[in-house]
Design a protein around this motif. Structure first.
Motif, short mmCIF file in Angstrom:
data_model
loop_
_atom_site.label_atom_id
_atom_site.label_comp_id
_atom_site.label_asym_id
_atom_site.label_seq_id
_atom_site.Cartn_x
_atom_site.Cartn_y
_atom_site.Cartn_z
N UNK A 35 24.38 -40.02 90.51
CA UNK A 35 23.53 -40.56 89.43
C UNK A 35 22.17 -41.02 89.99
N UNK A 36 22.23 -41.74 91.10
CA UNK A 36 21.00 -42.25 91.72
C UNK A 36 20.08 -41.13 92.15
N UNK A 37 20.66 -40.09 92.76
CA UNK A 37 19.84 -38.94 93.20
C UNK A 37 19.16 -38.29 92.01
N UNK A 38 19.92 -38.09 90.94
CA UNK A 38 19.34 -37.44 89.75
C UNK A 38 18.24 -38.30 89.15
N UNK A 39 18.46 -39.61 89.11
CA UNK A 39 17.46 -40.49 88.51
C UNK A 39 16.20 -40.62 89.35
N UNK A 61 31.45 -28.01 89.04
CA UNK A 61 30.45 -27.08 88.53
C UNK A 61 29.09 -27.79 88.38
N UNK A 62 28.02 -27.10 88.75
CA UNK A 62 26.68 -27.71 88.69
C UNK A 62 26.40 -28.26 87.30
N UNK A 99 25.68 -32.22 87.26
CA UNK A 99 24.29 -32.65 87.03
C UNK A 99 24.09 -33.22 85.61
N UNK A 100 24.89 -32.74 84.66
CA UNK A 100 24.73 -33.31 83.32
C UNK A 100 25.49 -34.63 83.18
N UNK A 136 32.44 -40.80 80.59
CA UNK A 136 31.79 -40.24 79.41
C UNK A 136 32.13 -41.15 78.23
N UNK A 137 31.32 -41.07 77.17
CA UNK A 137 31.59 -41.89 76.00
C UNK A 137 33.02 -41.63 75.52
#
Ligand SMILES: Nc1ncnc2c1ncn2[C@@H]1O[C@H](COP(=O)(O)OP(=O)(O)OP(=O)(O)O)[C@@H](O)[C@H]1O
Ligand SMILES: Nc1ncnc2c1ncn2[C@@H]1O[C@H](COP(=O)(O)OP(=O)(O)O)[C@@H](O)[C@H]1O
Ligand code: SF4
Ligand SMILES: [Mg+2]
Ligand SMILES: [Mg+2]
Lengths: 331, 279
Positions: A252-256, A238-239, A243-244, A324-325
């Protein structure tokens, strides 16, 4: 209603697209339910367009498809060219990046739309022409009666792209594939065209496969996203989740790498995070994970064994997915 | 404070245009009808100071590239002045014009079409020195510039098709740096590149402004890309400058209609996830 009893608008299983010993798409699987919207994102050369062309049966000479593409009760991979051609524009259709090269330059745009309608619905000329005007109105284009008489070169890029969308949607297809539909357009026009495509797809209940390297477009238009790298899907979900909380280091690299108004420092000192290096050429892919030469988390395992989607309990093809944490690795 | 904004606020402009206008004659609509005229640039005032990075944004066809042609001296304005270091480049004499030509260099949108595919990169890099008739130790200069753009010297022997878009754009930037310019003009330098590669090139341009004290004129459609790279932005619409300001001010409180349209057009992942990007 156009929606059939079949469970999905499209179901792609282990799709491989190759030409001799060059493989552009290396085992891609995804499903899009009726009315669903999937984004396909990745850098140029990652195989997005080849995937789309395989679905449409429009691969360039010499390229072959393996795997299965289930759509409207048949496997498109086994269909004849004639059968595929009778589907294009009817049960599935495509909007290309460059509308000028996909419209016929010597035919009026109205005739091009109405001939699609006539071919697929058997409507007579008058009915088809009336439907064409109606479609052009829905595309928010000015003076539809005059516009139908224009040739492609006489209208702007944004208008041409709306004509292409009108043509693709004319017969209420189950699936519409849009390959970088707004990349060639000015940003201000881009948003208008996206808004229009969004509404038109929704009104028809069609499913959408949106191909782009622009993450904000996917976030705006899609409910799921598949991230492609070197011919494979490396993350899918799911987007909102992907993305979150991206799991794959490439995602991750693309988003950053996105410049946003929020990460701009007032004193001009801000720097964008960038992914070092470049996409490897198809003929010399690294062993193991194809992203390993550019990945900050790569280990020897990554350099030796190719990870599959779900290898480590998340929907990313990664040996060391971003956690995730509080989350622990599956064993 | 960072180097981007650390030039003295009263420094005089290095490159400037004053009241610049340009009119083009379009094709006749009918035989014997008068040729319609289009005012492509209309009384433009624009300047960039030493070490300053300024942006130029505007919708397609607003006149950005035409202004660039004036700033680089490839086209003579119908009206108004182009000044380099305070002297008119069209009337200031041959020596000044020569200085101007080597001091203002351009990087274009698509590196694949701006580099000759049949020429080795090493040869392409020397091209501007040859055409500007610049003497000196070119071999050392080439290595120095390659280092500035972060490329290895084995790039020199290779041809453009052997590089990715981002690497080619670095090569195009290196070529522009060869004559030792004071002003770099970049016309949509990243719009043909992939997102992850865009970031590499934008960071490089920022580094060059900081490390070499270059002035940068950065042209784009996309306001967020310009805001990231520059400290002052001019907004163009139909041949006029309609607004000038700091990028974040333009973004938060756009005044001109054209600025509002550009701000409204910026899509972000956050807005998309919140479900209001296309509202
Ligand atoms: N040689 C020419 N003859 C006639 N008209 C021209 C010429 N060059 C440009 N124009 C027109 O001048 C206007 C400004 O063009 P320009 O290329 O400067 O726009 P731009 O802002 O750079 O646009 P884009 O963002 O699409 O690159 C446009 O209307 C264009 O059609
Ligand atoms: N007509 C073609 N002939 C040969 N190779 C091609 C052709 N089209 C695409 N390719 C190759 O297939 C790979 C995937 O390309 P493509 O699907 O177009 O990528 P994307 O759409 O993700 O940018 C690339 O390596 C590309 O060079
Ligand atoms: S498998 Fe390894 S190299 Fe590939 S993305 Fe994951 S950590 Fe990086
Ligand atoms: Mg493509
Ligand atoms: Mg331009």
């Amino acid at each position: 209603m156009t929606i059939s009893a079949k469970p999905h608008a499209i179901e792609v299983n282990n799709l491989v697209v190759s030409n001799g010993d060059v493989t552009a798409v290396r085992g891609v699987s995804f499903t899009i339910p009726h009315g669903g919207r999937m984004g396909l994102v990745g850098e140029s050369g990652s195989g997005k367009s080849m995937t789309a062309l395989a679905l449409m049966g429009l691969l360039p000479m010499g390229w072959n498809t393996h795997g299965s593409i289930l759509h409207d009760g048949v496997d498109l991979v086994t269909q004849s060219d004639k059968a595929l051609s009778s589907r294009r524009g009817r049960t599935l259709s495509m909007v290309f990046q460059d509308p000028l090269s996909s419209l016929n330059p010597v035919r009026r745009v109205g005739d091009q739309i109405s001939s699609v309608i006539r071919r697929h619905t058997g409507a007579d000329r008058k009915v088809a022409e009336a439907q064409t005007i109606e479609l052009i109105k829905q595309m928010n284009l000015p003076r539809p009666e005059q516009l139908v008489r224009a040739y492609p070169h006489e209208i702007s890029g944004g208008q041409r792209q709306r004509i292409m969308i009108a043509m693709a949607l004319a017969c209420y297809p189950q699936l519409i594939i849009a390959d970088e539909p707004t990349t060639a357009l000015d940003v201000t026009v881009q948003k208008q065209v996206l808004r229009l495509l969004n509404g038109a797809v929704r009104d028809r209940g069609s499913a959408l496969l949106m191909i782009t390297h622009d993450l904000p477009i996917i976030a705006a238009m899609c409910d799921t996203v598949a991230v492609m790298y070197a011919g494979r899907i490396v993350e899918i979900g799911p987007v909102q989740e992907v993305f979150r909380n991206p799991r794959h280091h490439y995602t991750r690299g693309l988003l950053d790498s996105q410049p946003t108004m929020d990460n701009i420092a007032l004193d001009g000192s801000s720097r964008l995070v960038s992914i070092p290096g470049m996409v490897p050429p198809l003929h010399s892919l690294p062993t193991g994970c194809a992203f390993n030469p550019r990945c900050p988390a790569a280990t020897d395992k990554c350099r030796e064994i190719m990870p599959e989607l779900g290898s480590d309990g998340v929907s990313a093809a990664c040996w060391h997915p971003i956690r995730l944490a509080g989350e622990v690795a599956a064993q | 404070m960072s180097a981007v904004t650390s030039f003295p606020a009263d420094a005089r402009p290095l490159l400037e245009v004053r009241q610049l206008s340009q009119v083009y004659n379009l094709n006749r609509q009918k035989l014997f009808a008068p040729r319609p005229k289009l005012k492509v640039l209309d009384s433009i005032d624009f300047s960039v100071r030493p070490g300053e990075a300024v942006g130029l944004v505007g919708e397609s066809g607003s006149g950005k590239t035409t202004l660039t042609r004036m700033l680089t001296g490839v086209e003579r304005p119908g009206d108004g002045q182009v000044l380099y270091d305070g002297v008119d480049v069209w009337t200031g004499g041959e020596a000044h014009r020569k200085l101007f030509r080597r001091s203002v260099q351009v990087v274009l949108q698509n590196p694949r079409s701006s580099l000759d595919p049949r020429m080795r990169v090493g040869t392409s890099l020397l091209e501007p020195l040859r055409s500007l008739k610049i003497e000196g130790d070119h071999g050392t200069r080439v290595l120095e510039v390659l280092d500035q753009v972060g490329l290895d010297k084995n790039a020199l022997e290779r041809f453009p098709h052997e590089f990715s878009g981002g690497q080619l754009q670095r090569i195009a930037i290196a070529r522009a740096l060869m004559p030792g310019p004071k002003v770099l003009i970049a016309d949509e330098p990243v719009s043909a590149l992939d997102v992850s590669i865009q970031a590499q090139v934008l960071n490089l341009l920022k580094d060059l402004v900081r490390d070499l004290g270059l002035s940068l004129v950065f042209i784009a459609h996309d306001l967020s890309v310009v805001a990231y790279t520059t400290s002052k932005v001019y907004v163009m619409s139909s041949g006029k400058i309609v607004e000038v300001g700091k990028p974040l001010d333009l973004f938060r409180t756009p005044q001109a209609e054209a600025t509002q349209a550009l701000v409204g057009a910026v899509l972000s992942v956050e807005a998309g996830l919140a479900g209001n990007a296309l509202a």
